[in-house]
Motif scaffolding. Sequence first.
Motif, PDB file in Angstrom:
ATOM      1  N   GLN A 193       0.806  -1.206   0.000  1.00  0.00           N
ATOM      2  CA  GLN A 193       0.000   0.000   0.000  1.00  0.00           C
ATOM      3  C   GLN A 193       0.846   1.265   0.000  1.00  0.00           C
ATOM      4  N   THR A 194       2.099   1.191  -0.388  1.00  0.00           N
ATOM      5  CA  THR A 194       2.961   2.363  -0.327  1.00  0.00           C
ATOM      6  C   THR A 194       2.439   3.450  -1.253  1.00  0.00           C
ATOM      7  N   ARG A 195       2.182   4.615  -0.694  1.00  0.00           N
ATOM      8  CA  ARG A 195       1.634   5.720  -1.470  1.00  0.00           C
ATOM      9  C   ARG A 195       2.591   6.900  -1.556  1.00  0.00           C
ATOM     10  N   VAL A 196       3.466   7.027  -0.567  1.00  0.00           N
ATOM     11  CA  VAL A 196       4.357   8.189  -0.498  1.00  0.00           C
ATOM     12  C   VAL A 196       5.788   7.772  -0.824  1.00  0.00           C
ATOM     13  N   ARG A 197       6.446   8.564  -1.653  1.00  0.00           N
ATOM     14  CA  ARG A 197       7.844   8.347  -1.998  1.00  0.00           C
ATOM     15  C   ARG A 197       8.631   9.613  -1.677  1.00  0.00           C
ATOM     16  N   ALA A 198       9.875   9.394  -1.257  1.00  0.00           N
ATOM     17  CA  ALA A 198      10.791  10.511  -1.011  1.00  0.00           C
ATOM     18  C   ALA A 198      11.731  10.618  -2.203  1.00  0.00           C
ATOM     19  N   THR A 199      11.794  11.775  -2.837  1.00  0.00           N
ATOM     20  CA  THR A 199      12.659  12.006  -3.990  1.00  0.00           C
ATOM     21  C   THR A 199      13.538  13.222  -3.705  1.00  0.00           C
ATOM     22  N   PRO A 200      14.603  13.424  -4.466  1.00  0.00           N
ATOM     23  CA  PRO A 200      15.429  14.624  -4.272  1.00  0.00           C
ATOM     24  C   PRO A 200      14.651  15.919  -4.469  1.00  0.00           C
ATOM     25  N   GLU A 201      13.563  15.859  -5.224  1.00  0.00           N
ATOM     26  CA  GLU A 201      12.761  17.062  -5.480  1.00  0.00           C
ATOM     27  C   GLU A 201      11.678  17.285  -4.437  1.00  0.00           C
ATOM     28  N   GLY A 202      11.423  16.284  -3.600  1.00  0.00           N
ATOM     29  CA  GLY A 202      10.375  16.414  -2.593  1.00  0.00           C
ATOM     30  C   GLY A 202       9.613  15.114  -2.448  1.00  0.00           C
ATOM     31  N   LEU A 203       8.430  15.187  -1.863  1.00  0.00           N
ATOM     32  CA  LEU A 203       7.601  14.012  -1.651  1.00  0.00           C
ATOM     33  C   LEU A 203       6.577  13.866  -2.767  1.00  0.00           C
ATOM     34  N   THR A 204       6.209  12.619  -3.043  1.00  0.00           N
ATOM     35  CA  THR A 204       5.111  12.357  -3.962  1.00  0.00           C
ATOM     36  C   THR A 204       4.063  11.527  -3.252  1.00  0.00           C
ATOM     37  N   LEU A 205       2.815  11.746  -3.607  1.00  0.00           N
ATOM     38  CA  LEU A 205       1.686  10.989  -3.075  1.00  0.00           C
ATOM     39  C   LEU A 205       0.923  10.409  -4.258  1.00  0.00           C
ATOM     40  N   ASP A 206       0.816   9.096  -4.295  1.00  0.00           N
ATOM     41  CA  ASP A 206       0.157   8.405  -5.405  1.00  0.00           C
ATOM     42  C   ASP A 206       0.743   8.828  -6.750  1.00  0.00           C
ATOM     43  N   GLY A 207       2.066   9.014  -6.761  1.00  0.00           N
ATOM     44  CA  GLY A 207       2.769   9.321  -7.993  1.00  0.00           C
ATOM     45  C   GLY A 207       2.763  10.773  -8.410  1.00  0.00           C
ATOM     46  N   LYS A 208       2.154  11.655  -7.610  1.00  0.00           N
ATOM     47  CA  LYS A 208       2.084  13.073  -7.944  1.00  0.00           C
ATOM     48  C   LYS A 208       2.798  13.902  -6.879  1.00  0.00           C
ATOM     49  N   PRO A 209       3.378  15.051  -7.249  1.00  0.00           N
ATOM     50  CA  PRO A 209       4.054  15.892  -6.254  1.00  0.00           C
ATOM     51  C   PRO A 209       3.115  16.247  -5.102  1.00  0.00           C
ATOM     52  N   TRP A 210       3.669  16.212  -3.891  1.00  0.00           N
ATOM     53  CA  TRP A 210       2.870  16.449  -2.680  1.00  0.00           C
ATOM     54  C   TRP A 210       3.668  17.316  -1.727  1.00  0.00           C
ATOM     55  N   TRP A 211       3.062  18.421  -1.307  1.00  0.00           N
ATOM     56  CA  TRP A 211       3.670  19.302  -0.308  1.00  0.00           C
ATOM     57  C   TRP A 211       2.753  19.258   0.905  1.00  0.00           C
ATOM     58  N   PRO A 212       2.992  18.312   1.834  1.00  0.00           N
ATOM     59  CA  PRO A 212       2.037  18.092   2.924  1.00  0.00           C
ATOM     60  C   PRO A 212       1.967  19.252   3.911  1.00  0.00           C
ATOM     61  N   ASP A 244      -8.163  26.909   8.946  1.00  0.00           N
ATOM     62  CA  ASP A 244      -8.382  27.518   7.632  1.00  0.00           C
ATOM     63  C   ASP A 244      -7.074  27.614   6.850  1.00  0.00           C
ATOM     64  N   VAL A 245      -5.983  27.841   7.576  1.00  0.00           N
ATOM     65  CA  VAL A 245      -4.671  27.901   6.933  1.00  0.00           C
ATOM     66  C   VAL A 245      -4.330  26.547   6.330  1.00  0.00           C
ATOM     67  N   VAL A 246      -4.544  25.485   7.098  1.00  0.00           N
ATOM     68  CA  VAL A 246      -4.255  24.135   6.595  1.00  0.00           C
ATOM     69  C   VAL A 246      -5.123  23.830   5.388  1.00  0.00           C
ATOM     70  N   ARG A 247      -6.407  24.141   5.465  1.00  0.00           N
ATOM     71  CA  ARG A 247      -7.318  23.846   4.348  1.00  0.00           C
ATOM     72  C   ARG A 247      -6.893  24.583   3.076  1.00  0.00           C
ATOM     73  N   ALA A 248      -6.407  25.809   3.253  1.00  0.00           N
ATOM     74  CA  ALA A 248      -6.018  26.599   2.083  1.00  0.00           C
ATOM     75  C   ALA A 248      -4.673  26.177   1.518  1.00  0.00           C
ATOM     76  N   ARG A 249      -3.842  25.594   2.360  1.00  0.00           N
ATOM     77  CA  ARG A 249      -2.449  25.317   1.967  1.00  0.00           C
ATOM     78  C   ARG A 249      -2.221  23.901   1.442  1.00  0.00           C
ATOM     79  N   VAL A 250      -3.099  22.974   1.741  1.00  0.00           N
ATOM     80  CA  VAL A 250      -2.901  21.598   1.299  1.00  0.00           C
ATOM     81  C   VAL A 250      -2.882  21.548  -0.217  1.00  0.00           C
ATOM     82  N   SER A 251      -1.871  20.858  -0.752  1.00  0.00           N
ATOM     83  CA  SER A 251      -1.766  20.761  -2.215  1.00  0.00           C
ATOM     84  C   SER A 251      -1.532  19.325  -2.630  1.00  0.00           C
TER      85      SER A 251
END
Length: 377
Positions: free
Chosen positions: A40-59, A370-377
């Motif tokens: 079930q691995t969904r998150v990967r660590a890359t030199p560019e950052g984290l990915t979630l389900d294969g897409k860039p993720w800034w948690p 509200d900050v978290v809701r607005a910032r999640v990408s």
Amino acid sequence: MRIRSSSLARTLGLAVVVVALLLGVSACGRGPEPDAQSTQTRVRATPEGLTLDGKPWWPVGFNAYQLGTDWSVNAGCGAEVDLDAYFGALPPRALTRFDLYSSFAFDKHTGLLNFGPLDRVFEAAARHEQLVLPVLAGGSGDCEDGRFKERDFYVDGWLSKTALSQTSGDQLTYAGWIETAVSRWHDEPSVVGWELVGEPEPGICGKTCDWRRRVCPADATAVLRKFFDRAGAHLRSFDHSRPIFSGLVGGDQCGIARDSYLEVGDSSGIDVLDFHDYSSATDPAPGPQGSDLRTRADQSRRLGKPLVVNEIGIKAGSCLSVDTRARQFDAAISRRRDAGAAGALLWSFVPDPRTSGCTYDIGPHDPAWDVVRARVS
């Protein structure tokens, strides 16, 4: 950086605990065999950052250390949380970092292993399709046995019969808890990775363990590096694919000051580096020169690993309005992202904020949500 209160009970059934530990995960009727690997691995660590389900993720999200508290079962730490209300209020792709300590896994009445309160955290996260980062132990000892983890713990104490909880006695080693926890929950879809120890520092206590009085041994960096090498390899024998977070404060603490952060961070047992920020609501690069956020971000790039600011703490209540703090959180997240961070979590959600005091508490209706809701990408 964290100040917590806990009243851990001391009613132990050591003989029964030993039997429970020997029976292990299979006795609980849940979880794969220890050598099974996650599918079930969904998150990967890359030199560019984290990915979630294969897409860039800034948690973005919260620390919520006490999610496993259930006063009817365990000794707990902090107030009980309405898990469905908490996870239900989070936006999709948010992240929650919480304490998955062995102290939450023992029944305070019997001394027996009881995974119910921790199972319910993962079940609630799954119901609401949320993401969590479990922390397996804390360097300070808060919410565990109350004892600071000194140098000897990182040398070989983690392999010996070291009490991690006042309710588990001396029979559960930290290595054993890694095996138990990771084997049990490594297939949960909510788990993004694992953190071995929150804020590890291999110092030596004197008459007190106050940080101003602790001694930092000459081999602190080597001790910490070897710990991550060995403990990381041990964890990966139960979950080979999820990233391991360092949990490091990231400043000039014992063993990681200046370029020592590079040596420790280069461990094969670390995939994601950390920085914890309580120094300023406005400074874009907090910390002493050479051990500041921008330096750490540069070092993480040299290592080819992402760096997350897993704790941003700003006090509010009697000293600052929560609305003003929310604006400062928002600005801080922008500055940390500009400095090269790969994510940011706020310290800390509690269900019962102390509004009459000057604290880091973030309650259920705090505008920081509200900050978290607005910032999640």
